[in-house]
Scaffold this motif. Structure first.
Motif, short mmCIF file in Angstrom:
data_model
loop_
_atom_site.label_atom_id
_atom_site.label_comp_id
_atom_site.label_asym_id
_atom_site.label_seq_id
_atom_site.Cartn_x
_atom_site.Cartn_y
_atom_site.Cartn_z
N ILE A 189 4.79 0.68 -5.58
CA ILE A 189 3.45 0.54 -5.01
C ILE A 189 3.52 -0.31 -3.74
O ILE A 189 2.91 0.03 -2.72
CB ILE A 189 2.47 -0.05 -6.03
N VAL A 190 4.26 -1.42 -3.80
CA VAL A 190 4.42 -2.28 -2.62
C VAL A 190 5.07 -1.50 -1.48
O VAL A 190 4.63 -1.57 -0.33
CB VAL A 190 5.22 -3.55 -2.95
N ALA A 191 6.10 -0.71 -1.80
CA ALA A 191 6.75 0.11 -0.77
C ALA A 191 5.76 1.10 -0.16
O ALA A 191 5.75 1.30 1.06
CB ALA A 191 7.94 0.85 -1.36
N GLY A 192 4.90 1.67 -0.98
CA GLY A 192 3.88 2.58 -0.47
C GLY A 192 2.89 1.89 0.45
O GLY A 192 2.49 2.45 1.47
N ILE A 193 2.50 0.68 0.10
CA ILE A 193 1.59 -0.10 0.95
C ILE A 193 2.23 -0.36 2.30
O ILE A 193 1.61 -0.17 3.36
CB ILE A 193 1.19 -1.42 0.28
N VAL A 194 3.50 -0.78 2.30
CA VAL A 194 4.20 -1.06 3.54
C VAL A 194 4.32 0.20 4.39
O VAL A 194 4.05 0.18 5.60
CB VAL A 194 5.59 -1.67 3.26
N LEU A 195 4.70 1.31 3.76
CA LEU A 195 4.81 2.57 4.50
C LEU A 195 3.47 3.01 5.09
O LEU A 195 3.40 3.52 6.21
CB LEU A 195 5.38 3.66 3.60
N MET A 196 2.39 2.83 4.32
CA MET A 196 1.06 3.20 4.81
C MET A 196 0.71 2.35 6.03
O MET A 196 0.16 2.87 7.02
CB MET A 196 0.03 3.03 3.71
N LYS A 197 1.02 1.07 6.00
CA LYS A 197 0.73 0.19 7.13
C LYS A 197 1.54 0.62 8.35
O LYS A 197 1.00 0.73 9.46
CB LYS A 197 1.04 -1.27 6.74
N VAL A 198 2.82 0.86 8.16
CA VAL A 198 3.69 1.26 9.26
C VAL A 198 3.24 2.60 9.84
O VAL A 198 3.21 2.78 11.06
CB VAL A 198 5.16 1.32 8.81
N ALA A 199 2.89 3.53 8.98
CA ALA A 199 2.50 4.86 9.42
C ALA A 199 1.17 4.88 10.17
O ALA A 199 0.90 5.79 10.93
CB ALA A 199 2.42 5.80 8.22
#
Length: 105
Positions: free
Chosen positions: A93-103
């Motif tokens: 979930i944390v990885a998904g949050i980071v990817l969403m922010k970066v994207a």
């Protein structure tokens, strides 16, 4: 500024979810009031941040912070299990949050 509001909204989601658990089905006044106040502030800040941020990004980050934060409170303060599989799920979930922010940049 929208990102700060969104992070605070996510942290307030953790507050209201924890208070809801402590309210014992809204039978205890103090935690019930904290739940409702936290919800109002959290939704208000989420709504405000959505004026600038895309819906999908804002909602995903908000729910992700709330989910991982509630999981952490459950494990650290309420004695819930922290199995390797549950920890891996929180990490995803944390990885998904980071990817969403970066994207979204």
């Amino acid at each position: 500024m929208a990102w700060i509001a969104l992070v605070v909204a996510g942290l307030l989601e953790v507050v209201w979810a924890t208070a809801m658990k402590q309210s014992e089905g809204f039978t205890r006044l103090g935690p019930s009031v904290v739940t409702l106040a936290g919800m109002l502030l959290s939704f208000g800040l989420l709504s405000w941040s959505m004026r600038v941020l895309p819906l999908g990004t804002a909602y995903t980050v908000w729910t992700g912070i709330g989910a991982v934060g509630a999981f952490a409170v459950g494990v650290l303060a309420l004695g819930e299990a922290a199995s390797p599989l549950r920890l891996a799920a929180a990490g995803l979930i944390v990885a998904g949050i980071v990817l969403m922010k970066v994207a979204s940049e």
